[in-house]
Design a protein around this motif. Structure first.
Motif, PDB file in Angstrom:
ATOM      1  N   GLY A  14       8.983   2.164 -11.975  1.00 21.73           N
ATOM      2  CA  GLY A  14       8.906   1.058 -10.861  1.00 21.73           C
ATOM      3  C   GLY A  14       7.287   1.074 -10.481  1.00 21.73           C
ATOM      4  O   GLY A  14       6.607   1.626 -10.793  1.00 21.73           O
ATOM      5  N   THR A  15       7.314  -0.154  -9.665  1.00 20.90           N
ATOM      6  CA  THR A  15       6.004  -0.414  -9.124  1.00 20.90           C
ATOM      7  C   THR A  15       6.218  -0.810  -7.638  1.00 20.90           C
ATOM      8  O   THR A  15       7.237  -1.301  -7.269  1.00 20.90           O
ATOM      9  N   VAL A  16       5.218  -0.544  -6.895  1.00 19.28           N
ATOM     10  CA  VAL A  16       5.228  -1.157  -5.615  1.00 19.28           C
ATOM     11  C   VAL A  16       3.790  -1.826  -5.142  1.00 19.28           C
ATOM     12  O   VAL A  16       2.852  -1.313  -5.853  1.00 19.28           O
ATOM     13  N   THR A  17       4.110  -3.038  -4.568  1.00 18.59           N
ATOM     14  CA  THR A  17       2.966  -3.643  -4.265  1.00 18.59           C
ATOM     15  C   THR A  17       2.734  -3.842  -2.707  1.00 18.59           C
ATOM     16  O   THR A  17       3.694  -4.253  -1.741  1.00 18.59           O
ATOM     17  N   ILE A  18       1.596  -3.276  -2.221  1.00 18.74           N
ATOM     18  CA  ILE A  18       1.300  -3.048  -0.808  1.00 18.74           C
ATOM     19  C   ILE A  18       0.235  -3.837  -0.470  1.00 18.74           C
ATOM     20  O   ILE A  18      -0.964  -3.654  -0.887  1.00 18.74           O
ATOM     21  N   ASP A  19       0.604  -4.835   0.395  1.00 24.10           N
ATOM     22  CA  ASP A  19      -0.646  -5.786   0.981  1.00 24.10           C
ATOM     23  C   ASP A  19      -1.415  -6.360  -0.141  1.00 24.10           C
ATOM     24  O   ASP A  19      -2.661  -6.376  -0.359  1.00 24.10           O
ATOM     25  N   LEU A  44       4.785  -7.937   2.534  1.00 20.69           N
ATOM     26  CA  LEU A  44       3.805  -6.957   2.766  1.00 20.69           C
ATOM     27  C   LEU A  44       3.999  -5.894   1.765  1.00 20.69           C
ATOM     28  O   LEU A  44       3.372  -5.190   1.038  1.00 20.69           O
ATOM     29  N   ILE A  45       5.415  -5.376   1.440  1.00 21.71           N
ATOM     30  CA  ILE A  45       5.745  -4.460   0.661  1.00 21.71           C
ATOM     31  C   ILE A  45       6.574  -5.117  -0.583  1.00 21.71           C
ATOM     32  O   ILE A  45       7.811  -5.687   0.082  1.00 21.71           O
ATOM     33  N   GLU A  46       6.056  -4.849  -1.631  1.00 20.51           N
ATOM     34  CA  GLU A  46       7.404  -5.418  -2.757  1.00 20.51           C
ATOM     35  C   GLU A  46       7.603  -4.230  -3.841  1.00 20.51           C
ATOM     36  O   GLU A  46       6.705  -3.678  -4.393  1.00 20.51           O
ATOM     37  N   ILE A  47       8.787  -3.729  -3.577  1.00 21.06           N
ATOM     38  CA  ILE A  47       9.046  -2.815  -4.733  1.00 21.06           C
ATOM     39  C   ILE A  47      10.001  -3.253  -5.543  1.00 21.06           C
ATOM     40  O   ILE A  47      11.047  -4.263  -5.489  1.00 21.06           O
ATOM     41  N   ARG A  48       9.580  -2.962  -7.019  1.00 18.52           N
ATOM     42  CA  ARG A  48      10.184  -3.690  -8.202  1.00 18.52           C
ATOM     43  C   ARG A  48      10.644  -2.532  -9.156  1.00 18.52           C
ATOM     44  O   ARG A  48       9.879  -1.731  -9.816  1.00 18.52           O
TER      45      ARG A  48
END
Lengths: 249, 255
Positions: free
Chosen positions: B58-63, B3-7
């Motif tokens: 940084g990036t965050v992928t939410i849903d 669901l959440i991907e922090i990179r």
């Protein structure tokens, strides 16, 4: 001995003076709004340290606070027409210098004077708002304007109310200097009135009564507002509280 | 896909590197606890996800939707902030609003809901955290624990994809910690996805699905409570656990 003090005159002159009360109130309210709006803008410029504007704001506040209001009124009254004359000369325009009503100069001068003082009050009040609440509002997804309107200003207003009330009261009395811009408000009217019968002392007493009564009413209103915005000491009594008192653990 | 991907999340204050290229995945419904020594960027990690700090990268992928955490576009910032909600150490309730108004605020101002709808939702959330009988109370009338429960209701009302909790019990008197932990446990059971920073190790053990041990801006260990507490592999983790009272004997205190 001639009558040195005519006490009856103090009272009977009041209705004549009150005819000019609307001018005093009009001038006060416009200067109040101008002062608050520009004061808020100056406070925001200074708090966000917007380059150039910040330096201008600092200089403006310093100059306005560092010169007497009567000098400011004279400078506005004589300065704007001179500036306008130059403007007409260099741009070939023909604005009527004499067409500007005196009250406009007084509004500008008193409003700007208020703004300098109000800006410091507003700045201090805004800075007193807890940073954590601002973060909470931001993290909810509020934009800058919403944070300002919904969180910062309501709480800052509560802090600023008393000092702003103070400056409002001194503004009312400051309007008595507007005669320098040939505005006939109640003080000027009193002088004109006394010029007819040389009863200056009586008219000044009448004026003192009028100003004090206005201020007294204003103080009452401010006290009511303060009471309204102060968060009550005691929690409300729950009339429709749910039957269970604490969450079952 | 999580669901959440922090990179690649990186953040430093001056020369002090607080977060160093952190990657982290969180699955839906998971409760992830971040532990670690003080000053290792636990709170900064949470605050970066909500853009209360400005990360360098940084990036965050939410849903499935990817956000650049370094964005300067306010529209994107607001969009990202609406995905997550933060519960603060100091509660940060709006002091001039009642409990009910605090919870309604985000619904009416940010989500533009009608007053009646917002009120209905707010009542439901306050009831959920056991504060249904304190609607008209201002924060000053509430204990720390009650304030934090209202703050949790305020966050839940906005239906975040991810709930961020930054040491939610650290500012509370010991006797008030329990009610807040119970509330968090309850919402964890209801399926909210939570990223939590806390020092309550027993609580972490019983509630978290996964524990991240953060040190010097890096994820040093990442595993289930059992893996972290019962079989710590990293030396640093072992010494940390010893220091925070998970130590075995008084001999471990050397003066």
């Amino acid at each position: 001995m001639a009558k040195l003090f005519d006490g009856k005159l103090v009272i009977t002159e009041i209705p004549d003076l009150l005819e000019y009360l609307p001018t005093t109130i009009y001038l006060t309210l416009v200067a109040l709004v101008v002062g608050l709006v520009i004061g808020l803008l100056i406070a925001l410029v200074r708090m966000n340290r917007i380059p150039v504007l910040n330096q201008i704001a600092i200089a403006f506040v310093s100059i306005v606070r560092g010169t007497p209001i009567i000098v400011q009124l004279y400078i506005t009254y004589f300065g704007i027409p001179i500036a306008l004359k130059y403007f007409n000369y260099y741009h070939g325009t023909s604005f009527n210098i004499n067409g500007i009503p005196g009250i406009l100069f007084a509004m500008v001068a008193l409003g700007l004077n208020q703004s300098a003082f109000d800006s410091e009050t507003i700045r201090a009040a805004i800075q007193s708002v807890d940073k954590g609440q601002i973060e909470a509002a931001k993290s909810m997804g509020m934009n800058g304007g919403q944070v300002l309107r919904r969180v910062i200003l309501p709480q800052a207003a509560a802090v600023a109310l008393l000092p702003l009330g103070n400056s409002f009261i001194s503004l009312i009395k400051g309007t008595s200097l507007a005669f320098t811009c040939s505005v006939v408000e109640i003080t000027a009217a009193g002088k004109i009135l006394a010029g007819r019968n040389y009863r200056y002392f009586e008219v000044y007493c009448s004026l003192a009564i009028i100003y004090w009564v206005i201020t007294f009413i204003l103080e009452r209103i401010l006290a009511l507002v303060e009471k309204k915005i102060t968060i009550p000491e005691q929690p409300p009594e729950d009339k429709n509280a749910s039957p269970r008192k604490e969450e079952s653990k | 896909m999580s669901l959440i991907e922090i990179r690649g999340l990186s953040k430093s204050f001056g020369k002090n590197v607080v977060l160093d290229n952190v990657d982290l995945d969180i699955n839906e419904g998971e409760v992830v606890a971040i532990i670690g020594p003080s000053g290792t960027g636990k709170s900064t990690l949470l605050r970066s996800l909500n853009l209360l700090e400005k990360p360098e990268a940084g990036t965050v992928t939410i849903d499935g939707k990817t956000f650049d955490l370094t964005t300067k576009v306010s529209k994107e910032k607001l969009e990202l902030r609406k995905q997550t909600e933060m519960v603060f150490q100091q509660f940060n309730l709006f002091k001039n609003r009642t409990a009910l108004e605090n919870v309604m605020e985000g619904l009416t101002v940010v989500k533009k809901e009608k007053k009646e709808e917002a009120k209905k939702q707010a009542l439901f959330e306050l009831e959920r955290v056991g504060m249904g009988d304190r609607l008209g109370h201002y924060p000053r009338h509430l204990s720390g624990g009650q304030q934090q429960r209202v703050a949790i209701a305020r966050a839940l009302a906005l239906k975040p994809k991810l709930l961020l909790m930054d040491e939610p019990t650290s500012a509370l008197d010991p006797e008030l910690v329990g009610e807040v932990l119970l509330t968090i446990k309850k919402i964890a059971k209801e399926g909210f996805t939570i990223l939590l920073v806390t020092h309550e190790m027993d609580f972490v053990k019983s509630v978290a699905n996964r524990i991240i041990f953060l040190e010097n801006g890096k994820v040093v260990a990442n595993g289930s409570p059992r893996e972290i507490f019962d079989n710590p592999t990293s030396d640093r983790l072992k010494s940390f656990l010893r220091n925070i009272n998970m130590l075995q004997s008084a001999d471990d205190y050397s003066i």
